[in-house]
Each structure stands twice: as C-alpha cells, then as structure tokens.
Enzyme design. Sequence first.
Site, PDB file in Angstrom:
ATOM      1  CB  THR A 105      -0.921   0.010   1.245  1.00 18.84           C
ATOM      2  OG1 THR A 105      -1.773  -1.140   1.168  1.00 18.84           O
ATOM      3  CG2 THR A 105      -1.758   1.270   1.325  1.00 18.84           C
ATOM      4  CB  SER A 149       3.241  -6.936   0.179  1.00 19.34           C
ATOM      5  OG  SER A 149       2.780  -7.017   1.492  1.00 19.34           O
ATOM      6  CG  HIS A 166       1.084  -9.534   4.331  1.00 24.09           C
ATOM      7  ND1 HIS A 166      -0.196  -9.975   4.162  1.00 24.09           N
ATOM      8  CD2 HIS A 166       1.115  -8.266   3.827  1.00 24.09           C
ATOM      9  CE1 HIS A 166      -0.937  -9.018   3.604  1.00 24.09           C
ATOM     10  NE2 HIS A 166      -0.159  -7.969   3.383  1.00 24.09           N
ATOM     11  CB  THR A 188      13.087   3.519  13.786  1.00 22.32           C
ATOM     12  OG1 THR A 188      13.366   4.783  14.380  1.00 22.32           O
ATOM     13  CG2 THR A 188      14.005   2.461  14.366  1.00 22.32           C
ATOM     14  CB  CYS A 225      -8.758  -4.853   0.174  1.00 26.22           C
ATOM     15  SG  CYS A 225      -7.124  -5.458   0.444  1.00 26.22           S
TER      16      CYS A 225
HETATM   17  N1  PMP Z   1      -1.437  -4.821  -4.017  1.00 27.69           N
HETATM   18  C1  PMP Z   1      -2.027  -6.010  -4.096  1.00 27.69           C
HETATM   19  C2  PMP Z   1      -2.193  -6.638  -5.449  1.00 27.69           C
HETATM   20  C3  PMP Z   1      -2.457  -6.677  -2.943  1.00 27.69           C
HETATM   21  O1  PMP Z   1      -3.050  -7.857  -3.034  1.00 27.69           O
HETATM   22  C4  PMP Z   1      -2.251  -6.042  -1.689  1.00 27.69           C
HETATM   23  C5  PMP Z   1      -2.686  -6.710  -0.390  1.00 27.69           C
HETATM   24  N2  PMP Z   1      -4.006  -7.120  -0.355  1.00 27.69           N
HETATM   25  C6  PMP Z   1      -1.643  -4.787  -1.661  1.00 27.69           C
HETATM   26  C7  PMP Z   1      -1.242  -4.207  -2.839  1.00 27.69           C
HETATM   27  C8  PMP Z   1      -1.390  -4.069  -0.355  1.00 27.69           C
HETATM   28  O2  PMP Z   1      -0.354  -4.701   0.307  1.00 27.69           O
HETATM   29  P1  PMP Z   1      -0.053  -4.445   1.864  1.00 27.69           P
HETATM   30  O3  PMP Z   1      -0.999  -5.330   2.607  1.00 27.69           O
HETATM   31  O4  PMP Z   1       1.375  -4.864   2.027  1.00 27.69           O
HETATM   32  O5  PMP Z   1      -0.230  -3.004   2.128  1.00 27.69           O
END
Ligand code: PMP
Length: 376
Positions: free
Chosen positions: A75, A197, A199, A235, A322
């Site tokens: 994000t 990302s 995770h 940090t 999301c």
């Molecule tokens: N881009 C895509 C294609 C994603 O699937 C996601 C996470 N759902 C994000 C951006 C945002 O990533 P983060 O959770 O690391 O902010």
Amino acid sequence: MKKEYIYLDYNATTPLRPEAWGIMRDILDTSHAYNASSIHHFGRKARKYIEDARVQVAKLVNADANQVIFNSGATEGNNTILLHFAKTYPDDTILIADGQHPSIMKSLAILDNIKTIPIDKGGIVNIKELETLLSNNKISLVSCSYASSETGSIQNVSELSDLTHKHGALLHCDATGAAGKIPLNIKESNIDFLTISSHKIGGPQGVGALIIGICGQSPALLFGGGQEKHMRAGTQNVAGIAGFGAASQAALESLNEYQKLGLLRTKLESKLKELSPDIIIHCKDIKRIPNTSFFSSPSINAQNILMALDLEGIAISSGSACSSGSVKPSRVLTAMGLDEKTASNSLRISMGWATKESDIKTFLSEWEKIIRRVTN
Ligand code: PMP
C-alpha cells in the site's frame, strides 16, 4: 478432538515461513534493542540484518541490493509512486490499469489527472487502448499490476514496458500478487518501479519494498530521518525486514516446487466443473499464477458458501480481502465486463507452499455436500 483448519486464502495473507520466524525470533529477544541507525554494536548488528535482507529481497526480483527500499508494504509502495508522480509532474497524466488494488484505484478519487486503462475479458491490459491513451495525452507514469491477486492473470509486462517507454513514460508494476509465485526480473522486463509485500510470500505483515529500476527517480513519501537513503524516513523494522528477507530467499529457492500448485489447481477446477457444471472459472485460458482459482456460479450465493465452508473450518475468500466485508462486486470482474450478479457471486481459492492435496480433497467433498444442501 481438535478441529483441523484448512487455509486456502494465501493471496490475502500467508502463514509465516519457518525461515522467517526463525530469524525474527532471534531478533525479537528481550535481551537486546536494535536501531539500525545507532553506531554501537547493536546498531551494527541491526544494519547487518537489514543489508542481508536487502540482498535476499533483491534476488527475488533480480535487482541489485541498492535498488531495494524497505517500507511498510505494498500500500505504501503504491501510494509513494502515485503521489510522487502526481506532485512532480502535476500537468501530466498518470494511467492506471483498471481492476487493481484499492491502494492504486483510490487515486482516481484523490488525485488529479488519473485515467484508467481498460482491461479485456481475461483481465489483460488492452494494448490498443493503452497506445491511444499514450499517444493522445502527456503521460508521466503507467501503473499496472504484474499479476492479479484475484484472478491470477499475468500481464505481458515486457510489452507494456516497451510501449510505455516508447512514449517517454515510466512503468510501475504492483508485483504483490506475482512475487514468490513466478520468476520476476526487473532488469529483463525493464520495469521502472516494482512494489512488493512481505506477508504475501511468507514474511511478516507491515513490511514491503519499493524496488527502483534504472529510471533515476527517487520517490519518497515520508520525510524525517535519513533511513533508506533518505527515501523512507522512520526507524527500520529490523525483525520485519529480516523476516521478509528470509521469506524471499525461501520463496526463491522453492519457486520450481511452487509451480506444482498449478497441477493441483487443474485437478481442483476439473472436479469443481464436474460438481457444479454451471461454474465459470475466470481467466482459465490466460497465463495465471499457479496457486489461484477464481470462479463464479450463477446458482450459488458466494457469501453463504463462504460461511458454510468456514463452519467446516475451511478458509477461502470472495474476491480480494480488501473488498470482502462489503457486498460490492469484484472490481476486476466488472472491469473485465462481467455482469454485477456474477461479479458479486465469486469465490477465490488461493493455495500456498503448505497446501496439501488432501486439503483440496477435503474442500471438494465439503463443496459437494454444501452444494447439494443449497440446491435441493
Ligand atoms: N497490491 C495487491 C495486489 C495486494 O493484493 C495487496 C494486499 N491485499 C496490496 C497491494 C497491499 O499490500 P499491503 O498489505 O502490504 O499493504
């Protein structure tokens, strides 16, 4: 007896890989404190963890370590790029491919001079439309996801890059859905900015990276301290970054093995079609990341199925995490031209490195029971 849960929602987030957990556990010990900006022993140790991770993350996308800027996730990476171009080139237009993550699509409501590039029925950027938009406007940036986290379809990024550069613009790819799933090569594909990302590849949440190509731009969203070569103040999250690095290395080393999920998906989709003949499997004939299956069925209510599966301990998703929680139809499916009813009734299964064939078998047998119940 303890209930066994089956997790088939890896595109929302993943369990930590043991390699990531191992290094994070060492760092998050109560006996020391790591600030990578400190000059003492602990600071030096923190810097070593971060610089090792930078090399590991760089290798995942075939970049050099000095191209990697750590941040809080995709994000932030996506926002950083869009805001940088909107501020630096206020009179130019930014093009964003339709159907992307909200961290890109919401720029339409927040920033001026943003236009969408239509996608086709397979979720792929319409190259003709892109060429027209590039020819008729002064474009600073083209932003497109590398692979969709929802449908799994993979863009032809080299073609996008050639066309974008021919018109003097730069290319940003949100590679959150692609990293660790297919080989990525920022140099060969000639991409100017990649966002990833942690995770989504078995690292911790709240960490990510912006990887800068050879475009000579230095986008920065946060100002303050001089961390990350003044491109990301604050940090550094030493444990998170080290976990991200370990996960990147593990993902890269198991990339060949990961492709076998594609075989499991083929079995899953053919059995689903047998059990629910009216099912529409989205982007089935498009090149897709191997772990993802996204489908709709006119005769089912996706939310009810999702809940029924959840009661049986099986976690899948309706579209992207999301946008689930709201009943809005999947943006990527409506952008692909599907009607609202089909787009609202979609389910996604996304597998990962710990998915077993028996998980898919259990899912299918529960599916059969639920479908029988809801259609009778
Ligand atoms: N881009 C895509 C294609 C994603 O699937 C996601 C996470 N759902 C994000 C951006 C945002 O990533 P983060 O959770 O690391 O902010």
